[in-house]
Scaffold this motif. Sequence first.
Motif, PDB file in Angstrom:
ATOM      1  N   SER A 320       0.840  -1.370   0.139  1.00  0.00           N
ATOM      2  CA  SER A 320       0.102   0.439  -0.070  1.00  0.00           C
ATOM      3  C   SER A 320       0.779   1.694   0.113  1.00  0.00           C
ATOM      4  N   THR A 321       0.503   2.727  -0.575  1.00  0.00           N
ATOM      5  CA  THR A 321       1.328   3.595  -1.155  1.00  0.00           C
ATOM      6  C   THR A 321       0.115   4.120  -0.903  1.00  0.00           C
ATOM      7  N   GLU A 322       0.035   5.500  -0.901  1.00  0.00           N
ATOM      8  CA  GLU A 322      -0.403   7.206  -1.015  1.00  0.00           C
ATOM      9  C   GLU A 322      -0.011   7.518  -2.074  1.00  0.00           C
ATOM     10  N   ASN A 323       1.488   6.621  -2.763  1.00  0.00           N
ATOM     11  CA  ASN A 323       2.591   7.934  -3.410  1.00  0.00           C
ATOM     12  C   ASN A 323       3.674   7.112  -3.895  1.00  0.00           C
ATOM     13  N   ALA A 324       2.870   6.384  -4.982  1.00  0.00           N
ATOM     14  CA  ALA A 324       3.636   5.852  -5.372  1.00  0.00           C
ATOM     15  C   ALA A 324       4.421   5.957  -7.121  1.00  0.00           C
ATOM     16  N   SER A 325       5.294   5.606  -6.947  1.00  0.00           N
ATOM     17  CA  SER A 325       6.586   5.948  -7.574  1.00  0.00           C
ATOM     18  C   SER A 325       6.682   5.255  -9.390  1.00  0.00           C
ATOM     19  N   GLY A 326       7.301   5.473  -9.869  1.00  0.00           N
ATOM     20  CA  GLY A 326       7.257   5.537 -11.568  1.00  0.00           C
ATOM     21  C   GLY A 326       6.774   3.889 -11.410  1.00  0.00           C
ATOM     22  N   SER A 327       8.339   3.074 -10.688  1.00  0.00           N
ATOM     23  CA  SER A 327       8.116   1.462 -10.837  1.00  0.00           C
ATOM     24  C   SER A 327       7.199   0.907 -10.390  1.00  0.00           C
ATOM     25  N   THR A 328       6.245   1.436  -8.782  1.00  0.00           N
ATOM     26  CA  THR A 328       5.861   0.673  -8.353  1.00  0.00           C
ATOM     27  C   THR A 328       4.097   1.412  -8.714  1.00  0.00           C
ATOM     28  N   SER A 329       4.457   1.798  -8.921  1.00  0.00           N
ATOM     29  CA  SER A 329       2.613   2.361 -10.301  1.00  0.00           C
ATOM     30  C   SER A 329       2.543   1.519 -11.013  1.00  0.00           C
ATOM     31  N   GLN A 330       3.661   1.266 -12.042  1.00  0.00           N
ATOM     32  CA  GLN A 330       3.495   0.940 -13.374  1.00  0.00           C
ATOM     33  C   GLN A 330       3.202  -1.120 -13.101  1.00  0.00           C
ATOM     34  N   ALA A 331       3.969  -1.521 -11.817  1.00  0.00           N
ATOM     35  CA  ALA A 331       4.047  -2.554 -11.427  1.00  0.00           C
ATOM     36  C   ALA A 331       2.709  -3.165 -10.317  1.00  0.00           C
ATOM     37  N   ALA A 332       1.741  -1.689 -10.432  1.00  0.00           N
ATOM     38  CA  ALA A 332       0.627  -2.288  -9.458  1.00  0.00           C
ATOM     39  C   ALA A 332      -0.926  -2.201 -10.860  1.00  0.00           C
ATOM     40  N   ASN A 333      -0.216  -1.331 -11.580  1.00  0.00           N
ATOM     41  CA  ASN A 333      -1.124  -1.359 -12.794  1.00  0.00           C
ATOM     42  C   ASN A 333      -1.572  -2.981 -13.405  1.00  0.00           C
ATOM     43  N   VAL A 334       0.056  -3.426 -13.640  1.00  0.00           N
ATOM     44  CA  VAL A 334      -0.151  -5.050 -14.171  1.00  0.00           C
ATOM     45  C   VAL A 334      -0.692  -5.608 -13.193  1.00  0.00           C
ATOM     46  N   ALA A 335      -0.135  -5.695 -12.008  1.00  0.00           N
ATOM     47  CA  ALA A 335      -0.820  -6.887 -10.728  1.00  0.00           C
ATOM     48  C   ALA A 335      -2.168  -6.795 -11.372  1.00  0.00           C
ATOM     49  N   GLU A 336      -2.809  -5.461 -11.110  1.00  0.00           N
ATOM     50  CA  GLU A 336      -4.489  -5.200 -10.763  1.00  0.00           C
ATOM     51  C   GLU A 336      -5.115  -5.697 -12.650  1.00  0.00           C
ATOM     52  N   ALA A 337      -4.395  -5.115 -13.414  1.00  0.00           N
ATOM     53  CA  ALA A 337      -5.261  -5.756 -14.725  1.00  0.00           C
ATOM     54  C   ALA A 337      -5.335  -7.008 -14.399  1.00  0.00           C
ATOM     55  N   LEU A 338      -4.616  -7.993 -13.739  1.00  0.00           N
ATOM     56  CA  LEU A 338      -4.270  -9.625 -13.697  1.00  0.00           C
ATOM     57  C   LEU A 338      -5.418 -10.094 -12.764  1.00  0.00           C
ATOM     58  N   GLU A 339      -5.765  -9.280 -11.811  1.00  0.00           N
ATOM     59  CA  GLU A 339      -6.805  -9.491 -11.312  1.00  0.00           C
ATOM     60  C   GLU A 339      -7.743  -9.562 -12.180  1.00  0.00           C
ATOM     61  N   TYR A 340      -8.470  -7.955 -12.885  1.00  0.00           N
ATOM     62  CA  TYR A 340      -9.123  -8.684 -13.574  1.00  0.00           C
ATOM     63  C   TYR A 340      -9.683  -9.069 -15.104  1.00  0.00           C
ATOM     64  N   GLY A 341      -8.454  -9.022 -14.799  1.00  0.00           N
ATOM     65  CA  GLY A 341      -8.180 -10.460 -16.500  1.00  0.00           C
ATOM     66  C   GLY A 341      -7.944  -9.479 -17.532  1.00  0.00           C
ATOM     67  N   THR A 342      -7.174 -10.155 -18.237  1.00  0.00           N
ATOM     68  CA  THR A 342      -6.145  -9.764 -19.455  1.00  0.00           C
ATOM     69  C   THR A 342      -5.457 -10.062 -20.030  1.00  0.00           C
ATOM     70  N   SER A 343      -5.823 -10.230 -21.305  1.00  0.00           N
ATOM     71  CA  SER A 343      -4.970 -11.061 -22.246  1.00  0.00           C
ATOM     72  C   SER A 343      -3.345 -10.917 -22.921  1.00  0.00           C
ATOM     73  N   LEU A 344      -3.668  -9.454 -23.739  1.00  0.00           N
ATOM     74  CA  LEU A 344      -2.533  -8.390 -23.492  1.00  0.00           C
ATOM     75  C   LEU A 344      -2.387  -7.180 -22.868  1.00  0.00           C
ATOM     76  N   LEU A 345      -1.438  -6.756 -22.653  1.00  0.00           N
ATOM     77  CA  LEU A 345      -0.913  -5.708 -22.180  1.00  0.00           C
ATOM     78  C   LEU A 345       0.213  -5.113 -23.263  1.00  0.00           C
ATOM     79  N   LEU A 346      -0.249  -4.357 -23.154  1.00  0.00           N
ATOM     80  CA  LEU A 346       0.617  -3.226 -24.574  1.00  0.00           C
ATOM     81  C   LEU A 346       0.902  -2.093 -23.583  1.00  0.00           C
ATOM     82  N   ILE A 347       2.448  -1.818 -23.971  1.00  0.00           N
ATOM     83  CA  ILE A 347       3.655  -0.852 -22.643  1.00  0.00           C
ATOM     84  C   ILE A 347       4.360  -0.263 -24.276  1.00  0.00           C
TER      85      ILE A 347
END
Length: 565
Positions: A320-347
Motif C-alpha cells: 500500500s502507498t498513497e504516493n506510488a513511484s513510477g516503477s511501483t505504480s507500473q507494477a501495481a497497474n500490471v498486477a491489477e490488470a491481471l486481477e481483473y483479467g487480461t490477455s494482452l498488455l500494451l506498453i
Amino acid sequence: NYKELEKILFSMDGKSYSAYKSLKGEYRFEKYILAIDHVQSDPYAPPSKMRIIMDRKICGIPYELTDTKDKNIAVSDFLTRNFYREIQKSGNDSTGTGGSGRIFIDRCGQEILERTSVLIKGDKVEVRFEMGMPAKGRRIMGKAAQKIIFEQLPEIVEKSIIYDNLNKKALNEQVILVLDQEYARKMLKEKGLVAFVANDSVLPRESGVSDRPMKNAVKFKSPEKFEITLKLPSGKEVSGMGIPKGITLIVGGGYHGKSTLLAALERGVYNHIAQDGREFIISESDAVKIRAEDGRNVEKVNISGFINNLPQNKDTRAFSTENASGSTSQAANVAEALEYGTSLLLIDEDTSATNFMIRDGRMQKLVAKEKEPITPFIDRVKELYDNFGVSTILIVGGSGDYFDVANHIIMMDEYVPKDVTEKAKEIAKLDENKREFSSNDKFQGVTQRIPLKKSFSQSGKLDKTKAKGKYSILYGKELIDISGLEQLVDDSQTNCIAVMIDYFKNKVLDEKLTLSQAADRIYEKIEKGGLDSISSYTGHPGNLALPRKQEFCAAVNRYRKLRIK
Ligand code: ADP
Ligand code: MG
C-alpha cells in the motif's frame, strides 16, 4: 396533450422560472409522447431532462436491424448521431440566460459504444435528451419554449428518428460494419492472434485534441510475414497484419510512428465508425494499456513479482502507498490488470518507468541483486506468457535487451512496419555483454482482493458519485483521478462508472466478493437489464456509455479511501 402544453407555455411567459416545474409530465404529440422527467430549478442549473417515446411502428426501423445486441447498439448509435446532427442543423441555439434554450444529446465520438441516449426495446424507441428551458434573467420565455418544443424538436425528431427519412444505406452499412468488427475480434483467438491491423488503415489522428483521422497520412501496410486475410460475415475480405500471441516488440527510430501504432491498438478494443481509419484495427477486448502513474494510490496490491526486499522490510505481497513511484505504480497497474483479467498488455516506453522495464548487464554487475528491489518487466514478460497466457506488445526503442525475450520484432520505418525478428535475434546472439536473468524466484501471480464496506462509509450513505469530465469522479468530497486510464474514450463512460460505483457500494459490495467478481455481477446485471437497470434515475437515465470492466475496476482502485480485507 400537446395543445394544452402549448397553451401553458404561452401563459407562462414572463413568469418566475420556478413555474416551469409544473411542466413535469407526459404530453401526447402526433407521432410521439414527450416526457418531461426533470425540470431544472434555474437557467444556470444542468438542463432539464426529457424523452421522446415513439412506437416502433411509427418509427419504422425494421426489426431485422435490431434483433441482436450488436445490431441494436449499432442502430442506437446511428440514431444518436443523427439526432445530434439535426440539432445542429435545426438552428437551435442559446436564446436566453445561461445558454438556456439549447437542446442536447450525448455526443458520440469515433467509437461505437453501448449507450442510454437512444433505447430501442420492445415496440418502443426512446430518445433521451436535455433542454435548457429558456429564460430571460429569472423570467420564463414562454414563446421561445413553445418554438423549441413545437417547431424545432418535432423537426429534429422527424428527420433523425423516422426510418423513411434516414439515410438507409448508411444505417445498414453501420450495422454490417459493427458485425464485421465483432466477428474479426472473435476470430483473433481462433487464429492465435492478439491484434489485427488492416492494410490501408489510417492510424494517426488529426491532432492531440481531435480523434478524427489525419489527412494525407501514410496508410498502414503489413509486413509480408504477418499478413493474413480475414473473411468477414458481410462477404468482405480484409488483409492486414496479424499480431500473434506471445511477446511482440516494436522498435524504430524516434518519430517513426511507434506510439501511434500502439495507441491504435489500445483503441482496437472498441468498434469504430466508417471513415475513421481504424475500422479494422482490432485488439483483444480485454487488452490493457499499462503505464507508470506516479502519485497514484495503491491498496494492498500484490506487486511482489516485480518488487521485493524494499527498505524497512515493507511487504510487497500486499503493498500500500498513497504516493506510488513510477516503477511501483507500473507494477501495481500490471498486477491489477491481471486481477481483473487480461490477455494482452500494451506498453509504451514513452509512459513507462525505465527501471521497471529494463536493467542492463552493466548495471547488474554494479548493483548486487540483493540491493535491487525491482525485478524488471523484461524478466517476467516470458513467464507471463508461458505460465499465465498473457501476451505483451511493447515499444522499446532505446534498448536491445528485449531482443532476447521477444517472439516477434517489428520495426517502424517512416510509418511502415517491417519484420526485423531474425536480424535482431542475430544481433542478440553475437552480443557478449549479455545481461542475466535477475530473479531467483518464479512469478507467483497476483492476489485477488476483497473490498471492504467501510471504504464507502466515511462520507455518509447519502453521498452521490458524480463524474466531472472524462477523467475525474467525485465521491462525496473525495476526488477519484482516472486520468491515467488511456483506454477510456468518452465522458459518458465516466458518467457510467460513477453510476456503477453507486450500484457497487449499495447493491454488490458484501465483503465476500473480490473486486473482479463484484464487477462481474454489475456487468451481468447490465447484460440482463440493460444500462438503464443500474441507474437510479427513473425515466431519463442520463448520459451513460458502457465502459469496460478494466476501466471500472481501475477507477475503484484509484479511489483513495478504498480498503481491502
Ligand atoms: P514514435 O513513437 O516512434 O516516436 P509517434 O508515433 O509519436 O512516433 O509519431 C510521430 C509523429 O508522426 C506524430 O505526430 C504522428 O501523428 C505522426 N504519424 C504517425 N504515424 C503516421 C502516419 N502513418 N502518417 C503520417 N504521420 C504519422
Ligand atoms: Mg513514442
